[in-house]
Design an enzyme around this catalytic site. Sequence first.
Site, short mmCIF file in Angstrom:
data_model
loop_
_atom_site.label_atom_id
_atom_site.label_comp_id
_atom_site.label_asym_id
_atom_site.label_seq_id
_atom_site.Cartn_x
_atom_site.Cartn_y
_atom_site.Cartn_z
N GLU A 28 -9.69 6.30 2.87
CA GLU A 28 -10.58 5.28 3.42
C GLU A 28 -9.72 4.08 3.78
O GLU A 28 -8.63 3.91 3.22
CB GLU A 28 -11.64 4.87 2.39
CG GLU A 28 -11.20 3.77 1.40
CD GLU A 28 -10.07 4.19 0.47
OE1 GLU A 28 -9.86 5.40 0.29
OE2 GLU A 28 -9.39 3.30 -0.10
N LYS A 47 0.81 -1.22 0.00
CA LYS A 47 0.00 0.00 0.00
C LYS A 47 0.85 1.27 0.00
O LYS A 47 0.45 2.29 -0.56
CB LYS A 47 -0.93 0.02 1.21
CG LYS A 47 -1.96 -1.12 1.24
CD LYS A 47 -3.11 -0.86 0.31
CE LYS A 47 -4.16 -1.97 0.38
NZ LYS A 47 -5.16 -1.85 -0.70
N SER A 100 1.69 -9.68 -0.87
CA SER A 100 1.38 -8.24 -0.78
C SER A 100 1.57 -7.67 0.63
O SER A 100 1.78 -6.47 0.77
CB SER A 100 -0.06 -8.00 -1.23
OG SER A 100 -0.96 -8.82 -0.50
#
Lengths: 393, 253
Positions: free
Chosen positions: A111, A89, A377
């Site tokens: 968000e 991210k 990830s």
Amino acid sequence: MNYNVTKKGYYGTFGGAYIPEMLYPNVENLRQNYLKVMAEPDFKAEFDQLLKDYVGRPSPLYFAKRLSEKYNTKVYLKREDLNHTGAHKVNNTIGQILMAKKLGKKRIIAETGAGQHGVATATVCALMGMDCVVYMGEIDIARQAPNVARMKMLGAEVRPALSGSKTLKDATNEAIRDWINNPVDTHYIIGSAIGPHPYPDMVTRFQSVISEEIKWQLKEKEGRENPDYVVACIGGGSNAAGTYYHFLHEEEVGIIAVEAAGKGINSGESAATSALGKEGVIHGCKTLLMQTNDGQITEPYSISAGLDYPGVGPLHAHLYKTGRGEFYSATDDEAMQSGLELTKLEGIIPAIESSHALAIFKHKTFKPDDVVVLSLSGRGDKDLDNYIKYFNL
Amino acid sequence: MNRINKKMQEDKKLLSLYFTAGYPELNNTVKIIEDLEANGVDMIEIGLPFSDPLADGPTIQNSSTIALKNGMTTNLLFKQLKDIRKTVSIPLIVMGYFNPMLQYGVEDFCKKCSEIGIDGLIMPDLPLAVYQDEYEAIFKKYNLKNIFLITPQTSNERIKQIDEASDAFIYMVSSASVTGSKSGFGDEQTAYFKRIASMQLKNPQIVGFGINNNETFTQATEDAKGAIIGSAFIKHLTENGVDTIKEFVQEIR
Ligand SMILES: Cc1ncc(COP(=O)(O)O)c(C=O)c1O
């Protein structure tokens, strides 16, 4: 076939910017400037330097020997779990905060579902000294207490989304409403390859560092840039988009997506959007989404809060529809077992999202000489509670 | 002539009300419309509820959630409105979000609206460019007016484009906000109202968002042709029930 976004913001029939007029000035400003800004030498230099010194890139491409032996194929893990803040991210939040600065914005909103994107956003806001408000569903706030605490420590304000199902979809609605209410000084850092054009393309480009590195790393290890397959889990699809990006037009590279089947595709508690979704509009974007016949958006379910989204990014809807991508889904149980298996075989505890990608080996048999690159990830620290409960540890 | 165009020619300030279909009770739709007309309201926005109303504040979000829980659907709304033109003659506009319309089928949706006698649509998340590229011909075929929004941040250039593409009125969002969040207008709004008035647009403007009483209605319509009230009316229905529509309307003007 073209898999890049068109000038109007579409991937095939998917994408576009279905936004109320209140958002138009900001989204249009971003659309007109994002490619220009990303091409500026000082922007690139700062982005690259932060990815290197702050995030810790390049992330290793690790040959998972024991996992490979078990499934009789060659598996490489792209270690996004080793990034600062523990997931892919942060590649996107670094890019977007630099973009926000270039556009003269002073305040950041985001968000978050599991809290990974919220933490990655709060982190770059601390780094740049910018105000940060993160919207998070009231239910997720209760489920993900450690990440809420991290965001607060980092100086962000975490605002509960109290509407609808009080999860990621509603947090996204609240962030969009905040942007409507604060149109001048605020930039919205979307956390996945979703939303109105240019967001899916911008997020994909920031995440594309993943496949850029895979190419040269694989060249060093295997003497070739292209693997036989790239595999990633898909929530909104940002780690997947970054993992696929430089292989989209390399036809010999198979593209594999794994969605969250929850308790089973037909159980009524699932997030397998490609199987259950129909074309529609969600959060400013035409894509595949889970909805009633009447066009009301339905609630997804997955054990993994990061995959608990009723849509997929428009690139992935296009990959699905054109057949360029092979789409699979993994149940909660399959993902949890795959996460435990990686832990035992390789000493790596994956995020439950990434465990879904690992479950591909339960669904597809690869050839012994296939080179399979899988996006790991994120790391599993944030999910320990879930693992403890699930396995009675 | 379309009922909206005719209404715009009347020599008075127009009061338009929004309500969410299916709220407070599933079958209040026809009664609310008839009572509004009987009490002198000029135009009505019938809200088709949506699960994820991006441009709406808590009041309309909540009424939408309850309306959906009550069982409101696109088909049911059309069924409820089937005979509305036997009793009601003021302009009726359906306001909703694009996804339910898309799932119904854009052409089928427009056809049904036209059969019922709906005069226009407000779909905040159907943008101008997509409308012009893909749907304008269908709207025209069924004589439905598409109403576009402008906000204080909309550039003059874009306002002119929107004016060009419109043929009924322009929905002027009073301030940068979702519905129901501000009350009372300050200098900033007044300046914005004046700026738009001075542009001499071909379409009249109706102001919406933040109007909740006689004072704000009067302020908003000083330069504009009329005003739309939504959240304040929903709140009134919540607190006082559907038999007190007269009191609400009298309070406004
Ligand atoms: C570790 C990890 N992987 C994957 C995802 C899913 O997001 P995306 O599909 O955008 O990669 C998340 C989202 O929170 C995540 O935290």
